[in-house]
Design an enzyme around this catalytic site. Structure first.
Site, PDB file in Angstrom:
ATOM      1  N   ARG A  61       3.158   5.097 -23.794  1.00 24.11           N
ATOM      2  CA  ARG A  61       2.922   5.505 -25.127  1.00 24.11           C
ATOM      3  C   ARG A  61       3.462   4.060 -25.968  1.00 24.11           C
ATOM      4  NH1 ARG A  61       2.014  10.374 -26.930  1.00 24.11           N
ATOM      5  NH2 ARG A  61       2.327  11.816 -25.298  1.00 24.11           N
ATOM      6  N   ARG A  87      -2.128  12.595 -31.159  1.00 25.32           N
ATOM      7  CA  ARG A  87      -1.285  11.757 -30.384  1.00 25.32           C
ATOM      8  C   ARG A  87       0.026  11.620 -30.929  1.00 25.32           C
ATOM      9  NH1 ARG A  87      -1.921  10.065 -25.429  1.00 25.32           N
ATOM     10  NH2 ARG A  87      -0.442   8.141 -25.885  1.00 25.32           N
ATOM     11  N   HIS A 137      -1.614  19.015 -41.166  1.00 21.86           N
ATOM     12  CA  HIS A 137      -1.433  19.986 -40.038  1.00 21.86           C
ATOM     13  C   HIS A 137      -1.864  21.294 -40.372  1.00 21.86           C
ATOM     14  CE1 HIS A 137       0.624  21.463 -36.662  1.00 21.86           C
ATOM     15  NE2 HIS A 137       0.833  22.559 -37.347  1.00 21.86           N
TER      16      HIS A 137
END
Ligand code: GAR
Length: 197
Positions: free
Chosen positions: A73, A99, A117
């Protein structure tokens, strides 16, 4: 935010409809002339993301970085920062960017990193928000624009849109209804942030 050139860099993973809504608002509402702001680049973690070709057709710089090509990551986020930073963004906009970002990435863009969101945060952080809202018997759900902090879906709330959950809704019908509101909410939030400086 100060400066004449307020570059916006948008990160996407898929269809990029929120990205397109922001780009279209920037053109229609003349953000460049009014606020010195423009979408400078669209970057995806998937080469095949539909939104990339659309952005290219608008004359916007695009980049694709396949996260599967990176061993960690941290390595992916470092490469992503190296793509973003040459644009010196006033705002980095996550638009369906699926991600989880490392704390190092989040801190690097502190104060200029936002996300949308598909729920009324703090309810339903994470995935499958629409099915969870239906299962919980919610009469209303919606979307939230928030600053990104190191805790997933927990940063300062900047704006929200409320959407009714209707009898017979499936996750798909509800997602589509929420998405139409996201397309109004997100460009407005970006304009507010950039227009304020
Ligand atoms: C949007 O509904 C956005 O809120 C959601 O993904 C969709 C992307 O659509 N984001 C998340 O779930 C983030 N955790 P788009 O690619 O058409 O903008």
């Amino acid at each position: 935010m100060s400066g004449v050139n307020k570059n916006i860099v948008i990160l996407i993973s898929g269809s990029g409809s929120n990205m397109a809504a922001i780009v279209e608002a920037s053109f229609k509402q003349r953000w460049q002339a009014r606020m010195g702001a423009r979408v400078a680049a669209v970057i995806s973690n998937k080469v095949a993301a539909q939104g990339l070709s659309w952005a290219r057709e608008q004359g916007i710089a695009t980049r694709a970085l396949e996260h599967t090509q990176f061993s960690s990551r941290e390595a992916f986020d470092a490469a992503l920062m190296a793509e973003i930073d040459p644009f010196e963004p006033a705002l980095v906009v996550l638009a369906g960017f699926m991600r989880i970002l490392t704390p190092g990435f989040v801190q690097h863009y502190e104060g200029r990193l936002i996300n949308i969101h598909p729920s009324l945060l703090p309810a339903f952080t994470g995935l499958k928000t629409h099915q969870r809202a239906i299962d919980a018997g919610c009469r209303f759900t919606g979307a939230t624009v928030h600053r990104v902090s190191t805790e997933l879906d927990h940063g300062e709330i900047l704006d929200q849109a409320v959407v009714p959950v209707l009898a017979g809704d499936t996750a798909e019908t509800l997602a589509a209804r929420v998405l139409t509101q996201e397309h109004i909410l997100y460009p407005r939030a970006v304009e507010r942030l950039l227009g304020a400086g």
